[in-house]
Motif scaffolding. Structure first.
Motif, short mmCIF file in Angstrom:
data_model
loop_
_atom_site.label_atom_id
_atom_site.label_comp_id
_atom_site.label_asym_id
_atom_site.label_seq_id
_atom_site.Cartn_x
_atom_site.Cartn_y
_atom_site.Cartn_z
N UNK A 52 0.83 -1.21 0.00
CA UNK A 52 0.00 0.00 0.00
C UNK A 52 0.86 1.26 0.00
N UNK A 54 3.34 2.23 1.71
CA UNK A 54 3.73 2.87 2.96
C UNK A 54 5.25 2.83 3.11
N UNK A 85 -1.94 7.35 -7.61
CA UNK A 85 -1.82 8.20 -6.42
C UNK A 85 -1.81 7.32 -5.17
N UNK A 86 -0.79 7.43 -4.33
CA UNK A 86 -0.73 6.57 -3.14
C UNK A 86 -1.97 6.69 -2.26
N UNK A 87 -2.57 7.85 -2.27
CA UNK A 87 -3.76 8.06 -1.45
C UNK A 87 -4.89 7.15 -1.92
N UNK A 88 -5.01 7.04 -3.24
CA UNK A 88 -6.03 6.16 -3.81
C UNK A 88 -5.70 4.70 -3.52
N UNK A 90 -4.10 3.52 -1.01
CA UNK A 90 -4.33 3.19 0.39
C UNK A 90 -5.81 3.10 0.72
N UNK A 91 -6.64 3.74 -0.08
CA UNK A 91 -8.07 3.59 0.17
C UNK A 91 -8.56 2.23 -0.30
N UNK A 95 -5.03 -1.16 5.99
CA UNK A 95 -3.94 -1.74 6.76
C UNK A 95 -4.26 -1.71 8.25
N UNK C 172 -2.60 5.18 6.16
CA UNK C 172 -3.06 3.93 5.57
C UNK C 172 -4.55 3.99 5.24
N UNK C 174 -5.62 6.34 3.55
CA UNK C 174 -5.66 7.17 2.36
C UNK C 174 -5.78 8.65 2.68
#
Lengths: 259, 221, 276, 293
Positions: A52, A54, A85-88, A90-91, A95, C172, C174
């Motif tokens: 993800x 991180x 996009x890392x934000x996407x 992670x959604x 985790x 995590x 987001x």
């Protein structure tokens, strides 16, 4: 039939120029539980945190290779996470951490909704109530906390806090849930409840769990990936690997000769 | 223990009961074959049932090994799984013996029956009732019934010594019957073994429930 | 046997002596408190709190100019120092080991020990001299420079106390980095940061030296931050070194006010501290 | 989504820029002091520290009296403060680490350090100065009342809680098993304190003393109010004097000539450098202790 949701191709990760995992190729099956196990320092957590994105938050961290997640878009089978996009990312890939970490300044109710609240996503009261109830039910916490939703989560036991954290991750409706040694800070009874929960949850979400506890990997997983010194040594059905590992290192690890 | 363990354990139980049913059916088929002079039934046992049991045995063995490897069961769970492992082996042997019996009977079918041979179905009935009860005691954890099964081992033993005595007299009277008598002797020995295995199962049930090994079998002189 | 009892006596004597010394060391404090209260209460009245000072020779008069001035000085100093201090503290906690943070940490540590009078000099050269006259703003700036390192330090420590996995939990989900800091990290450490800020405010509320050549003092009612302004500590200093008995009394009255104010801040700090 | 990443970048830039501003202020602070004192430095150089002449009318500036005054008051106050600091350190660090007495003492010392120096100066002026004068009359000394000794007394009172709280923290870091080992050998409590705890927390005590010295050197208001403001090298501990800080406080706004002002800044620069050095050293020691634990 193999139905992969997440694929790793030639994944390598390093930190401070020290290689932690190298050339890992792996496919995770949808709605199955995959355990990543191996002796400490083998790169399990790093592998998980790459998934993800991180890992890249650590200073001087480097990642190469491809991670592909089943796309929500029908035309495109898989999307590459490194260019998303890392934000996407992670959604879609939630985790849960080693130690229960509910947000101390939020109530239980707000903690479940944290993903929405912190992202500034507005919810109607009714919608929010539904999300909270549904996910607290999902983690079997609703009955225990429904009268204390406005309290801060700090009075909960460690196991309850961890379930709250799982509910928080699930509330974002992720496709994949990453669990980083989720019971290492818990007592045996809480551990068992969390394990039961994990098995139950695979109906809703694909689970990847890192554990240094061989027993736990055996108890909860469908598939096992064994990492040793940054390499993926063996991958397969838990039933097979636990009874008849092909690799000598895996055999040694399972029988407690390396740890 | 996790859901997975319980799930697997119940599948294991289902499998062992399925195995038990097949084994029971095999003996019933022998009885029916004897009564109705039906060689097809015997052929079924030899060609189909034994193989069926054998593949189940392998499956169950694998399941048990996986269960132990993955879940490291303890106490009651461990006893139950270990006993199922043993019972599984017992069933395998019962199936093998049944198949042997079927083969022996098949050879005897064409010839006119000897008098002691008429007692074999009775002996089989006694054995099958022991087997049935031992399986029931396993599924219901009924220790009383298990003890009862152990007691009844003597009945089958008596049948066998009775038949042996008769066969001995026959052989002394007519040496032409020696070969045939020996076949019957073999059959009764196998039946007796089956009864012993049923007793074993009953003893295992007692261990599962009470956690103590018992040996009711008197050593044969 | 003899030796053991000697050792025991020695042990007890030392304990007694040390406790006695500790008690003695608090005597001046109690004396100060006694004098401030005794001499202070005598002059406190409504007129003292609400009117302007009168020329020497006239009776009465108050310190409203100093009260307002100190209020303005503290408020502006806080407005300058708190945002910069918190942001810098967050940076130091988040990027603890690069060149910038290491040098800022050293600068902040030096600032904490810099005599406040030197800070006053700097404010003089940066603000008073270019503007051509003393001003409240320059006084506030000097106070802000004193407050700043305290806020930086307490923010850094408090943010570091927030477990790293709280931030990771937020990321995590987001949540973007900036929102994680603003909505998770800062709220979680806010009471600690406020404790630090309150301690700092208590300290600057009694600062005099840097105001000597910045805010300078003014005996009239003034709320223009570009003009000289009075402050309570300055008044204490000016009154106490004056030759007039009436002004000495006023100095005690002001001291009483300041000590009460600091006591209240102290109690507030304690309450906040308990919540951490 | 693009917007969010942009926000992250903006946010990080705000962090960096603000932090850089703080760094810039620090550097500019130092540079300002150097620039503003250049004319005095180039005129007097090192002689500034050896000359005793401080004469604004003839534009002759020598800082020796103030340096002597500063050192005298600081070290004298340290000397006076030491037994008390030591006592508080042991009492709070070992005898009463928990409970009511420890709470009260801790609170008291905290309060002492938060009383504004100008209030302490006021008390010094109206209580301590007459008291010292009475003492001087009794012993036939010149009855100044104000002077080095009075200033040192007040300074000592101010630095005791500060030094004690640092030293006490160091003392509490002594590992329990070390103490218990000593007790198990039959040592009395005092022997444990003297032979185990104090040697173990020595560097913490040194740090406390250093940081307290830094305070004493820079303290302005109390000293200005009771030291007597004389431009001469003090003859004895009871004579009036001046410290660097007090001379700046007294003369800065009256300094007319450029060289006069520049000389005062020169003094400020010296004070700044000394206190900065002492502070950094003290903090460095403290950090080292913390890392060791």
């Amino acid at each position: 039939m193999i139905n992969s949701i997440l694929k790793i191709e030639n994944l390598s990760a390093s930190y401070d120029d020290k290689v932690i995992i190298q050339n890992i190729n792996l496919e995770f099956q949808k709605n199955k539980i995959t355990a990543i196990m191996g002796p400490s320092g083998c790169g399990k957590t790093t592998l998980l945190r790459c998934l993800n994105r991180m890992h890249e938050l650590t200073p001087n961290a480097k990642v190469s290779g491809k991670i592909l997640l089943e796309s929500t878009n029908l035309n495109d089978n898989f999307m590459e996470l490194n260019s998303t996009d890392p934000i996407l990312v992670r959604r879609r890939i939630g985790m849960v951490f080693q130690r229960p970490n509910p947000f101390p300044n939020l109530t239980i109710y707000q903690n479940v909704l944290a993903g929405y609240l912190l992202n500034g996503i507005k919810l109607k009261k009714q919608e929010a109530d539904e999300i909270v109830e549904k996910h607290l039910n999902l983690v079997a916490l609703w009955d225990e906390v429904k009268d204390n939703l406005k309290k801060h989560g700090t009075f909960l036991s460690g196991g309850q806090q961890q379930r709250l954290c799982i509910a928080r991750a699930l509330a974002m409706e992720p496709d994949v849930l990453l669990l980083d040694e989720p019971t290492s800070a818990l007592d045996p009874i809480s551990t068992q409840r969390i394990e039961d929960l994990i098995v139950e949850l695979q109906k809703t979400v694909t689970i990847i769990i890192v554990t240094h506890n061989v027993g736990q990997a055996g108890r909860v997983s469908d598939f096992v990936a064994f990492l040793y010194l940054g390499d993926l040594i063996e991958y397969g059905l838990t039933d097979t690997i636990f009874t008849n590992p092909k690799n000598l290192q895996t055999e040694k690890f399972l029988t407690g000769k390396i740890s | 223990m996790t859901h997975i363990f319980q799930e697997r354990q119940s599948i294991l139980n289902d499998n062992i009961i399925e195995e038990a049913t097949i084994v029971e059916q095999m003996i019933k088929k022998i009885i029916n074959a004897l009564i109705n002079k039906d060689t097809n039934l015997l052929q079924e046992i030899i060609d189909g049932d034994e193989a069926k049991v054998n593949s189940l045995v392998i499956e169950i063995n694998e399941m048990i090994i996986q269960l132990i490897a993955r879940f490291q069961p303890e106490a009651g769970d461990l006893r139950s799984i270990m006993m199922i492992y043993k019972i599984n082996g017992d069933f395998e042997r019962i199936a093998k013996k049944s198949s042997k019996i079927a083969k022996s009977i098949l050879l005897l079918m064409d010839e006119p029956p000897l008098k002691p041979f008429q007692d074999v179905p009775k002996m089989l009935e006694a054995t099958i009732s022991m087997l049935k009860d031992s399986i029931t005691s396993f599924t219901t954890h009924n220790v009383q019934l298990a003890y009862d099964v152990c007691e009844r081992d003597d009945i089958v033993d008596k049948y066998r010594s009775h038949i042996s005595r008769e066969l001995l007299i026959l052989m002394i009277e007519d040496s032409a019957l020696i070969q045939k008598s020996q076949s019957i002797e073999r059959i009764t020995r196998n039946i007796e073994r089956i009864a012993d295995l049923a007793t074993n199962i009953a003893e295992d049930v007692i261990y599962i429930v009470e956690g103590e090994f018992i040996k009711t079998k008197k050593s044969k002189s | 046997m003899n030796k053991t009892s000697f050792r025991r006596i020695k042990n007890d004597t030392y304990k007694l002596g040390l406790i006695l010394l500790t008690i003695i060391s608090t005597v001046p404090f109690l004396l100060i408190l006694f004098f401030v209260i005794k001499n202070g209460i005598a002059v406190i009245n409504w007129e003292f709190l609400t009117s302007l000072p009168k020329p020497i020779g006239e009776n009465g008069g108050g310190i409203i100019n100093g009260l307002i001035g100190t209020g303005i000085l503290i408020i502006i100093a806080t407005i300058i120092a708190i945002p910069i201090g918190i942001i810098t503290g967050v940076y130091l906690a988040e990027y603890p080991n690069n060149l910038l943070s290491n040098s800022v940490r050293i600068v902040s540590e030096i600032f904490q020990g810099v005599p406040s009078i030197v800070v006053g000099i700097i404010a003089y050269f940066w603000l008073v001299k270019p503007m051509g006259h003393f001003s409240a703003l320059s006084g506030s700036f000097a106070l802000a420079l004193i407050l700043l390192p305290m806020i930086i330090k307490s923010t850094e420590e408090m943010v570091k106390l927030v477990p790293a996995d709280i931030k990771e939990a937020s990321l995590s989900l987001g949540v973007p980095y900036y929102r994680s800091i603003l909505k998770v990290i800062i709220p979680a450490s806010l009471s600690g940061i406020l404790t630090g800020a309150l301690t700092g405010i208590a300290r600057i509320s009694g600062e005099t030296a840097p105001l000597l050549f910045t805010a300078f003092g003014d005996s009239f009612f003034n709320i223009n931050i570009f003009k000289p302004i009075s402050s309570l500590p300055l008044l204490i200093f000016n009154y106490s070194i004056s030759p007039y008995q009436a002004w000495w009394a006023k100095a005690w009255g002001i001291s009483f006010l300041i000590v009460i104010f600091i006591l209240i801040l102290n109690i507030l700090t304690r309450i906040l501290y308990k919540k951490i | 989504m693009k917007l969010k990443l942009l926000n992250d970048k903006v946010f990080k830039n705000i962090l960096i820029i603000t932090t850089s501003i703080v760094l810039l202020i620090g550097v500019a602070f130092f540079i300002t002091l150097i620039l503003e004192s250049t004319s005095s430095i180039s005129k007097f150089g090192f002689k500034f520290f050896t000359s005793t002449d401080w004469d604004p009318v003839f534009e002759k500036f020598g800082a020796l009296p103030f340096i002597v005054g500063t050192l005298l008051t600081s070290f004298l106050s340290l000397l006076i403060a030491f037994p008390f600091t030591f006592a508080i350190m042991v009492v709070l660090g070992e005898y009463f680490t928990k409970g009511f007495i420890s709470e009260v003492l801790r609170y008291l010392t905290e309060l002492i350090s938060s009383i504004p120096s100008v209030v302490i100066g006021l008390w010094g002026l109206f209580f301590l100065v007459p008291a010292v004068r009475f003492f001087q009359i009794t012993f036939g000394l010149q009855p100044y009342g104000v002077g080095i000794f009075t200033a040192s007394l007040l300074l000592a009172f101010m630095i005791i809680p500060y030094a004690a709280s640092i030293a006490k923290d160091a003392m509490r870091l002594v590992p329990k098993d070390l103490k218990e080992a000593a007790y198990s050998l039959g040592a009395t409590r005092w022997e444990v304190i003297k032979q185990v705890m104090i040697p173990y927390s020595r560097s913490g005590i040194v740090a406390g003393i250093l940081l307290a010295l830094g305070r004493a050197l820079g303290e302005t208001m109390t000293v200005t109010m009771v030291i007597g403001n004389s431009h001469f090298i003090p003859k004895n501990l009871f004579s009036p004097g001046n410290t660097i800080a007090s001379v700046i406080a007294n003369e800065f706004t009256e300094a007319t000539g450029d060289l006069y002002l520049s000389s005062l800044i020169y003094l400020a620069l010296v004070l700044f450098l000394i206190t900065a050095l002492i502070n950094l050293l003290g903090k460095y020691i403290l950090k080292k202790i913390q890392i060791n634990h």
